[in-house]
Every structure is written in structure tokens, then in C-alpha cells.
Design an enzyme around this catalytic site. Structure first.
Site, PDB file in Angstrom:
ATOM      1  N   HIS A   1     -16.556 -14.973  16.081  1.00 30.33           N
ATOM      2  CA  HIS A   1     -15.228 -14.727  15.527  1.00 30.33           C
ATOM      3  C   HIS A   1     -14.186 -15.159  16.546  1.00 30.33           C
ATOM      4  O   HIS A   1     -14.152 -14.672  17.668  1.00 30.33           O
ATOM      5  CB  HIS A   1     -15.066 -13.248  15.156  1.00 30.33           C
ATOM      6  CG  HIS A   1     -15.788 -12.901  13.898  1.00 30.33           C
ATOM      7  ND1 HIS A   1     -16.347 -11.678  13.658  1.00 30.33           N
ATOM      8  CD2 HIS A   1     -16.024 -13.662  12.780  1.00 30.33           C
ATOM      9  CE1 HIS A   1     -16.914 -11.693  12.454  1.00 30.33           C
ATOM     10  NE2 HIS A   1     -16.734 -12.889  11.909  1.00 30.33           N
TER      11      HIS A   1
ATOM     12  N   GLU B   1     -11.750 -12.788  18.826  1.00 27.75           N
ATOM     13  CA  GLU B   1     -12.302 -11.676  19.599  1.00 27.75           C
ATOM     14  C   GLU B   1     -12.541 -12.133  21.042  1.00 27.75           C
ATOM     15  O   GLU B   1     -13.672 -12.259  21.508  1.00 27.75           O
ATOM     16  CB  GLU B   1     -13.573 -11.168  18.906  1.00 27.75           C
ATOM     17  CG  GLU B   1     -13.259 -10.644  17.505  1.00 27.75           C
ATOM     18  CD  GLU B   1     -14.480 -10.436  16.610  1.00 27.75           C
ATOM     19  OE1 GLU B   1     -15.619 -10.625  17.067  1.00 27.75           O
ATOM     20  OE2 GLU B   1     -14.280 -10.085  15.431  1.00 27.75           O
TER      21      GLU B   1
ATOM     22  N   ARG C   1      -9.854 -16.073  12.566  1.00 30.00           N
ATOM     23  CA  ARG C   1     -11.187 -15.486  12.724  1.00 30.00           C
ATOM     24  C   ARG C   1     -12.313 -16.476  12.397  1.00 30.00           C
ATOM     25  O   ARG C   1     -13.363 -16.490  13.015  1.00 30.00           O
ATOM     26  CB  ARG C   1     -11.278 -14.286  11.779  1.00 30.00           C
ATOM     27  CG  ARG C   1     -12.656 -13.718  11.525  1.00 30.00           C
ATOM     28  CD  ARG C   1     -12.505 -12.568  10.541  1.00 30.00           C
ATOM     29  NE  ARG C   1     -13.726 -12.197   9.874  1.00 30.00           N
ATOM     30  CZ  ARG C   1     -14.464 -11.141  10.210  1.00 30.00           C
ATOM     31  NH1 ARG C   1     -14.129 -10.388  11.231  1.00 30.00           N
ATOM     32  NH2 ARG C   1     -15.541 -10.842   9.529  1.00 30.00           N
TER      33      ARG C   1
ATOM     34  N   HIS D   1     -19.188  -9.172  19.795  1.00 26.39           N
ATOM     35  CA  HIS D   1     -17.928  -9.174  19.033  1.00 26.39           C
ATOM     36  C   HIS D   1     -16.975  -8.175  19.680  1.00 26.39           C
ATOM     37  O   HIS D   1     -17.332  -7.461  20.599  1.00 26.39           O
ATOM     38  CB  HIS D   1     -18.183  -8.686  17.602  1.00 26.39           C
ATOM     39  CG  HIS D   1     -18.946  -9.630  16.732  1.00 26.39           C
ATOM     40  ND1 HIS D   1     -18.385 -10.198  15.626  1.00 26.39           N
ATOM     41  CD2 HIS D   1     -20.227 -10.092  16.792  1.00 26.39           C
ATOM     42  CE1 HIS D   1     -19.284 -10.978  15.032  1.00 26.39           C
ATOM     43  NE2 HIS D   1     -20.404 -10.933  15.719  1.00 26.39           N
TER      44      HIS D   1
ATOM     45  N   GLU E   1     -20.114  -4.545  19.476  1.00 25.14           N
ATOM     46  CA  GLU E   1     -18.654  -4.613  19.307  1.00 25.14           C
ATOM     47  C   GLU E   1     -18.027  -4.030  20.565  1.00 25.14           C
ATOM     48  O   GLU E   1     -18.094  -2.829  20.804  1.00 25.14           O
ATOM     49  CB  GLU E   1     -18.225  -3.799  18.083  1.00 25.14           C
ATOM     50  CG  GLU E   1     -18.647  -4.403  16.759  1.00 25.14           C
ATOM     51  CD  GLU E   1     -17.521  -5.223  16.122  1.00 25.14           C
ATOM     52  OE1 GLU E   1     -16.425  -5.325  16.712  1.00 25.14           O
ATOM     53  OE2 GLU E   1     -17.761  -5.761  15.023  1.00 25.14           O
TER      54      GLU E   1
HETATM   55 ZN    ZN Z   1     -16.378 -10.029  14.929  1.00 24.65          ZN
END
Ligand code: ZN
Ligand code: NAG
Length: 444
Positions: A199, A202, A257, A327, A402
Site C-alpha cells: 500500500h 503506508e 493507496r 503495513h 500493521e
Molecule cells: Zn495496508
């Protein structure tokens, strides 16, 4: 005549002060604000989900954009929802929010100013030529990351091998690093795969992963942890997957993104590469609405970057025992499945690794991560890397990490890159221990 001279002089000034061409297309988000909404009822959640649908259908996501992934609007999601609102829509947006009795705070009252600050915080001029210009006090352009990877391979040939996976849609190279010290007895080591930046926006993902790589490689032989990690494990690292999207976030739109592929079937650009893998593609939490952030692509593997990743993993399938895809920003350790709320048979083993890893992470600076299945923690998102890794790559431990949010969502201040790198290093050290204990080395 005099007027003519003045005009010429004015033109000259403009020319000498002009920034590179790309800057003229940069979205400045002048007058925009970020609102953070806290939900406490299903009714409020339904309202936001409907609002989001409405925005997408009317192509209004340039006016009001949900920065928090819409999948994150799951009923039990405990974190606030960040919404980017244009000056033209602010009054109406706030009126509706208040009608729904949704609590809100202004998280950023001057988005344009924050974006400028982020860009100029640590200018590239700080670079030391030695390591290709890479530092961890700023978020760097892809070219700097590329030079840094080449520097690592040239400087540490015993520990680092760099291969090219192919070119992105727009023609940038994707690179894979292999880190590790070959065993004296010639046995094959188990491997851990790490990738980042699927992404585009990020930014902490690639910054954290390159910081961990740097620590392992530069401390080999002086720090016993780094030394052991490279002695026992081979690490395959793809530091930037969505290279075109990443560059686009630097040059045009900070909150882009998706990929940047021109779609053959519609006018919207790109697809969400983390909905584009072929395991249970489009099952839940993905869409065929091309102007949304979770557009799964017209068909699985429509995005070439996804093909490179899976080919590279499959080639090393016998060796890879864990896949970590990085991420931001939700501070969670996510496990399969993401296509629905079921979990794999060995889920408990995956969860135990996650708990140990995130406990080690938390010890350093107190950042607490949640551990659980993607669907259960954040909502379904079919077609993601970890589901593919588990189901098709046959990798036992497939994880989406994440990274830090800390109230900044994707715009984590660059002063937090090193802390994020160090704490996440603690987590991957635990991963390395679990993998080595379980698999050891095998005869070649
Ligand atoms: Zn992501
Ligand atoms: C080696 O690295 C680990 C992990 O960051 C750290 O805790 C330890 O203090 C380091 N050891 C030395 C001798 O610097």
C-alpha cells in the site's frame, strides 16, 4: 517597452525558482482537515458505511475521503475513523456528523501545512554518500532506497545478495534481498520472507523493514542477536512492492493507496494489490467498483507486482517457513483468514507466535499490538498477501503486520522510524527463534 521588460523579469524569476516539474501536479490539500470520529453504536457505523458508499457512487472521494480503510469499519473496531474533508464539504459533513451524535475531533486542522512539513522535515541533503543516501530520520524516495540496496549488496557480499524481480507497470525495478550467512556444513537454512509497501501511502512499512535489514547486516559479528539471526535464518526481503504507487505518494497524492496501472476496462487508475491475489478473490471485503480503494482488479493477478511477489515466493517455497507482510497503521498482528471469519486448523500455533512476538515488541516502548485473524480484528479483506501465502504459498506462518499508528495513521512522524524499526526487530527476532526451533537446518 518598459512593461515588456517587467514581464520578462517576472518570467525569469518564476523559472529560476521553479521546482521540478512533478511538483506542479502535487495535490496540496489546501484547506482540507482530518476529522477523527469515534463510534459507539451500530447506527453510527451504518451511517458511515452508507456515506462511504454514497461518496464512491458519486465519485466524491476527492471531497470526503475515508483514510481509515473501509474494512476497518467493522462493528467491533475500537479505533477512531479518520476522514479527510475538503473545505467545500466541511459544513455539511459536520452538520451530518452532529445529527448522528458521532463524537469527533479535528486531528489535523491544516493538512496542507502538515504535508509540507512532512516533506521538508529531513531533506535529502542530509544524505551521507556512503550508504547510497539512506537514513532513518526521513521517508525517502524510491531511488534512494534502490541505491541503498545496491550499496548493501556491494558492501556485504558475504551476507547480502540482491536480485531484480522485474519491472513495475511504470518501469521501475522491484528488488529482492537475500540476507544470511551460509552455513559452514552446507545445510539449507529455514527462511523468513518479509515484504513491505504494497500500500503506497503506508510509508513506515518500507522504512521499518529497511531499518531492520540495516541493523542485522551492519551489526553482524558485533551484536549477538543480529549475528544469530543471520547465522540461523535466511531472510528474503522485498522492501517496496508497489513502487509506482509509492513514488506517486511522494510526487502527487500523499494518500494514494493502489497501484498506478491504467485499467483496460474503466477510467479509474490502479487496483488494490492487497485484494488482487487469487485465494478466494473477491469473496468479501473487496469490490469491483474501480474508483474505490479496495478495488480488487478486473481479475486475480491483474497487477504485475503481485505476480513478481508470488513467483519469487514459490521459487523458494521449500525454504520459506514464515511470511511477514508489513503495513500500517493499526498496531495489529493479523493472521489468516482474511476472506471470511474462519481460521486455519493450526491457528493456535500462529497465534502463539504472534503473542510472543508482540509481547517482545511491547517491552521496548510499550506499544501494544492486537493479535488475531484479519477478519475478526479488522473485517474481511479477501485477496490479501497473507491468505495467499498460507493457502497457495503453503507457508505455515503467514502474517500481516500493521505497524504504528499512534494517532497519526499514515503520517507517522519520521522521528518514530527508528523506534518502530527497533521494536519490530524484537518481534522478528522472536519469529526467527520460533522458526529455527521448529525447522532447524536441513541437509542440502
Ligand atoms: Zn495496508
Ligand atoms: C544487540 O541488539 C539487541 C536488539 O536490538 C539489543 O537489545 C542489544 O542490546 C544489542 N547488544 C549489544 C551488545 O549492543
Amino acid at each position: 517597452m518598459k512593461l515588456f521588460v517587467i514581464v520578462l523579469a517576472a518570467v525569469a524569476v518564476v523559472v529560476t525558482n521553479s521546482l521540478p516539474v512533478e511538483v506542479s501536479t502535487r495535490k496540496t490539500y489546501k484547506g482540507y482537515k482530518i476529522h477523527r470520529l469515534s463510534l459507539d453504536s451500530q447506527k453510527q457505523l451504518d451511517y458511515l458505511v452508507n456515506l462511504n458508499e454514497f461518496l464512491m457512487e458519486n465519485d466524491m472521494n476527492g471531497e470526503i475521503a475515508f483514510l481509515t480503510e473501509t474494512a476497518l469499519l467493522a462493528p467491533d473496531f475500537r479505533k477512531p475513523v479518520s476522514v479527510l474533508v475538503s473545505p467545500g464539504q466541511e459544513v455539511e459533513f459536520l452538520k451530518r456528523t452532529e445529527e448522528q451524535a458521532i463524537q469527533h475531533v479535528v486531528a489535523d486542522a491544516d493538512v496542507a501545512k502538515s504535508l509540507e512539513a512532512e516533506r521538508y522535515m529531513s531533506p535529502e541533503t542530509k544524505r551521507t554518500v556512503k550508504n547510497g543516501g539512506m537514513t532513518w530520520d526521513a521517508y525517502h524516495r524510491y531511488q534512494t532506497i534502490e541505491r541503498y540496496l545496491q550499496h548493501l549488496a556491494n558492501t556485504y557480499p558475504e551476507l547480502v545478495q540482491l536480485t531484480t524481480l522485474g519491472k513495475s507497470y511504470e518501469g521501475r525495478y522491484l528488488y529482492l534481498l537475500k540476507l544470511g550467512k551460509a552455513r559452514a556444513d552446507g545445510k539449507t537454512k529455514p527462511a523468513v520472507w518479509m515484504d513491505a509497501q504494497i500500500h503506497a501511502r503506508e510509508w513506515i512499512a518500507a522504512a521499518t523493514v529497511t531499518h531492520m535489514v540495516n541493523k542485522m547486516v551492519t551489526e553482524y559479528g558485533t551484536n549477538s542477536t543480529s549475528t544469530r539471526m543471520l547465522d540461523q535464518i535466511d531472510w528474503y526481503v522485498l522492501p517496496v512492492i508497489n513502487v509506482d504507487g509509492y513514488e506517486f505518494t511522494h510526487t502527487v497524492d500523499r494518500w494514494w493507496r493502489k497501484t498506478r496501472r491504467v485499467n483496460p476496462f474503466n477510467v479509474a487508475i490502479g487496483a488494490d494489490p492487497n485484494r488482487n491475489y487469487d485465494h478466494m478473490w473477491m469473496h468479501q471485503g473487496a469490490t469491483q467498483q474501480a474508483n474505490t480503494d479496495v478495488y480488487a482488479g478486473a481479475y486475480p493477478f491483474s497487477e504485475i507486482e503481485n505476480v513478481y511477489l508470488t513467483d519469487a515466493v514459490l521459487e523458494r517455497k521449500a525454504q520459506i517457513k514464515t511470511l511477514l507482510t508489513f503495513h500500517s497503521a493499526a498496531e495489529v498482528w493479523l493472521l489468516p483468514w482474511g476472506y471470511d471469519s474462519s481460521v486455519p486448523d493450526d491457528f493456535e500455533e500462529l497465534r502463539q507466535m504472534g503473542l510472543k512476538a508482540t509481547q517482545a515488541l511491547e517491552k521496548l516502548y510499550g506499544i501494544r499490538y492486537g493479535v488475531g485473524s484479519s477478519t475478526q480484528l479488522l473485517g474481511a479483506a479477501a485477496g490479501a498477501t497473507d491468505d495467499w501465502g498460507k493457502a497457495k504459498g503453503m507457508i505455515k506462518y503467514a502474517v500481516t503486520v500493521e505497524l504504528r499508528d499512534q494517532g497519526y495513521l499514515f503520517n507517522l512522524p519520521p522521528e518514530q522510524i527508528i523506534p518502530s524499526g527497533l521494536e519490530t526487530f524484537e518481534a522478528i527476532n522472536v519469529v526467527a527463534e520460533v522458526v529455527y526451533k521448529e525447522y532447524g537446518a536441513t541437509p542440502d
